[in-house]
Design an enzyme around this catalytic site. Sequence first.
Site, PDB file in Angstrom:
ATOM      1  N   GLY A 102      59.979  24.179  72.432  1.00 16.77           N
ATOM      2  CA  GLY A 102      59.617  25.040  73.566  1.00 16.77           C
ATOM      3  C   GLY A 102      59.608  24.283  74.870  1.00 16.77           C
ATOM      4  N   GLY A 104      58.169  22.378  77.321  1.00 11.40           N
ATOM      5  CA  GLY A 104      56.979  21.547  77.485  1.00 11.40           C
ATOM      6  C   GLY A 104      56.678  21.269  78.943  1.00 11.40           C
ATOM      7  N   ARG A 105      57.732  21.345  79.769  1.00  7.91           N
ATOM      8  CA  ARG A 105      57.538  21.038  81.195  1.00  7.91           C
ATOM      9  C   ARG A 105      58.387  21.959  82.062  1.00  7.91           C
ATOM     10  NH1 ARG A 105      61.215  15.761  82.541  1.00  7.91           N
ATOM     11  NH2 ARG A 105      62.839  16.113  81.012  1.00  7.91           N
ATOM     12  N   LYS A 125      62.039  23.245  86.137  1.00  8.01           N
ATOM     13  CA  LYS A 125      61.889  22.123  85.198  1.00  8.01           C
ATOM     14  C   LYS A 125      61.072  21.034  85.890  1.00  8.01           C
ATOM     15  CE  LYS A 125      65.072  19.160  82.512  1.00  8.01           C
ATOM     16  NZ  LYS A 125      66.471  19.148  82.047  1.00  8.01           N
ATOM     17  N   ASP A 137      53.663  14.778  79.616  1.00  9.13           N
ATOM     18  CA  ASP A 137      52.850  15.072  80.803  1.00  9.13           C
ATOM     19  C   ASP A 137      53.256  16.364  81.508  1.00  9.13           C
ATOM     20  OD1 ASP A 137      55.231  14.342  81.974  1.00  9.13           O
ATOM     21  OD2 ASP A 137      54.412  12.669  83.130  1.00  9.13           O
ATOM     22  N   GLY A 138      54.421  16.905  81.124  1.00 13.52           N
ATOM     23  CA  GLY A 138      54.854  18.160  81.734  1.00 13.52           C
ATOM     24  C   GLY A 138      55.588  17.999  83.050  1.00 13.52           C
ATOM     25  N   ARG A 195      68.886  29.681  73.544  1.00 14.25           N
ATOM     26  CA  ARG A 195      69.446  28.485  72.907  1.00 14.25           C
ATOM     27  C   ARG A 195      69.633  28.760  71.420  1.00 14.25           C
ATOM     28  NH1 ARG A 195      66.998  24.062  76.266  1.00 14.25           N
ATOM     29  NH2 ARG A 195      65.954  25.113  77.974  1.00 14.25           N
ATOM     30  N   ASP A 264      68.396  22.641  70.333  1.00 12.73           N
ATOM     31  CA  ASP A 264      67.626  23.235  71.445  1.00 12.73           C
ATOM     32  C   ASP A 264      68.330  23.001  72.773  1.00 12.73           C
ATOM     33  OD1 ASP A 264      66.719  20.565  70.498  1.00 12.73           O
ATOM     34  OD2 ASP A 264      65.598  20.551  72.371  1.00 12.73           O
TER      35      ASP A 264
END
Length: 494
Positions: A102, A104-105, A125, A137-138, A195, A264
Site C-alpha cells: 500500500g 506508505g508515503r 508521493k 517515515d512516510g 497496479r 506493485d
Amino acid sequence: MSSSTTLRSGTAPEGTRPVGLDGRFARELPELGIPWSAEVAPAPRLLGLNEPLASELGIDPTWLRSDEGIAMLAGSAAPDGATPVAQAYAGHQFGGFSPRLGDGRALLLGELTDVDGTLRDLHLKGSGPTPFARGGDGYAAVGPMLREYLVSEAMHALGVPTTRALAVVATGRPVRRETVLPGAVLARIASSHLRVGTFQYAATQDDRGLLERLTASAIARHAPEAATTERPAMALLDAVIEAQATTVAQWMSIGFVHGVMNTDNMTISGETIDYGPCAFLDTYDPAAVYSSIDHGGRYAYRNQPIVAEWNLARFAETLLPLIDENLERAIELATAALDRFSAHYAEAWLALMRAKLGLGEAVSDEITAALATDVLDLMQHERADYTSTFRELATLARGSARPAALEGAAGETWAEHWLALRPDAEAMDRVNPVYIPRNHLVEEALQAAADGDLAPFERLLEALAHPFGERPGLERYAVAAPDTFGPYTTYCGT
Ligand code: AMP
Ligand code: MG
C-alpha cells in the site's frame, strides 16, 4: 479495509479551489483505500512545475504557483470535494509475496478530467506516513523526487507510456536518511494507479464483489472495449498483456532499466511507474544492473521482458475466478493469453528496431532481426555507448564514418549489409534520441539542486523535453559519460 480497523481519518479541506477532483476510486472501491490526509508542509517551496501538463489537465498554472496552489501540490490543503486515500495493494517484491504494502508515503488525491475528456489520477508521493508505512517515515527527499520528475518527463518525450510529474514542492521538513536531507512531495499524474498488486490485494480479500468492481473499474479506465465482450476479465487480461509487452519493448529500445519491477510497481494501464533505482544504459551491456539491492540481477536490463511476463502471470491468477466458473477452463484461457505475451513483445521490439535501423517494410523480419541482434552484439563487444551508437548510425547512412562499435572487420561487414538496404537517415533521427537522462547528467543536476542551484535541473529538463533534434548549446548533453564516471549505483525507496 475491513470495518474493524479503526484509523485516524483525513480532515476535510476548507475553501473553494479551482481544481475539481472526483473521489471515484474512494467511492467505488472503499475497501482499497484508507481516507487519509497529508502532513502539512512547514515551509513549502515550488521547485518545479510542469506547465504544459497543467494546461493539458485544465489547471491554471498561475494558480498552481499561488500559495493556495502550492499548498495543494504539497498536500497541505486538499481541493474541495476531494477524498484523499492511501491505496491498498499487495506485491511480489523480488519474487517474495507481501500481502499488504500500500501507499506508505503517498496519497491519491482524486481524479480529474483532462481537456481531452480523459480521467487522470492526481497523486502525491512523500506526503507523510499512512497506515501502510510499515515503519517507514512516510517522506521523500528532494533528490529522488526531482529524479522521478526528470526521468518520467524524459520517458514521456521519448514516447514511452508513463506516469507524469506535475510538480515537486520542497516541504521545508528535514528527512532522515543516511544523512539529513531536505524533504519534498511529488505531485504525480497517471491514467490510474491500479497496479498488478492492487489486484493481488483484492484477490486475497475473499470478496468476489470487490474483485468484480475492481475489474470493472480497470476496464472502464483502460480497456473499455472489453466491457462488451463475452469474457470481460479475459479481454482485460489480453489488453494489459499487450500494453505491457509494448511498454517493455520500448524500455528495451531506449536502453531503460526500471530496476525494481515488483508487481506493485507494474500498472494495469501499461504506464511506467515508480521511478526509483532506474537508469539508462551507457555502454551496451545486456546484464546491466544499477540497483544497489538487486544482487541477483533479477531486474537486469535483459530480464525485463521475462519479469514482465512473470508479473502478468501473477495478474492473470487474480482474474481466474472471473474468467470462467470452471477453474480448469479459466487456467487454460489465461495460459493462452500469457503465451501471447512473447509474440506481442517480439513484434513490438522488431518494429522498434526496424525503425531504429531506418529499414522499411520491404526488408524481411528475419533480416531486420538478424541485423538488430548483430549490431547489439558488436556494441556489447566494443563496450560502445548504446544511445550514441544508434544516433551515429544515421550519420553513417549519410556517408560519414562508422561509429566506434563498427570499427573492426565484423563491424565493416555488418555496415556493408545494412547500407545495402538503403536505411533512411531522416527517419532514424526521428526515433533515435540525442538527449536521454544520462546517469552522469542526472546526478550532476540533482547534486546542484541539493546545493540550492536548480538551473542545471531546469536545463536538463528542457533538453530532455525534445530528445530527437540536436540543438546548439546542448552538446554536452548528447555525449556519453566521461570514463571517470561509474560504475553507477542507484538506490531504492529513497
Ligand atoms: P517502492 O519500491 O518505492 O515502490 O515502495 C515499496 C513500498 O514501500 C510501498 O508500499 C511504499 O509506499 C513503501 N515505502 C517506500 N518508502 C517509504 C517511506 N519512506 N515511508 C513509508 N513507506 C515507504
Ligand atoms: Mg512502488
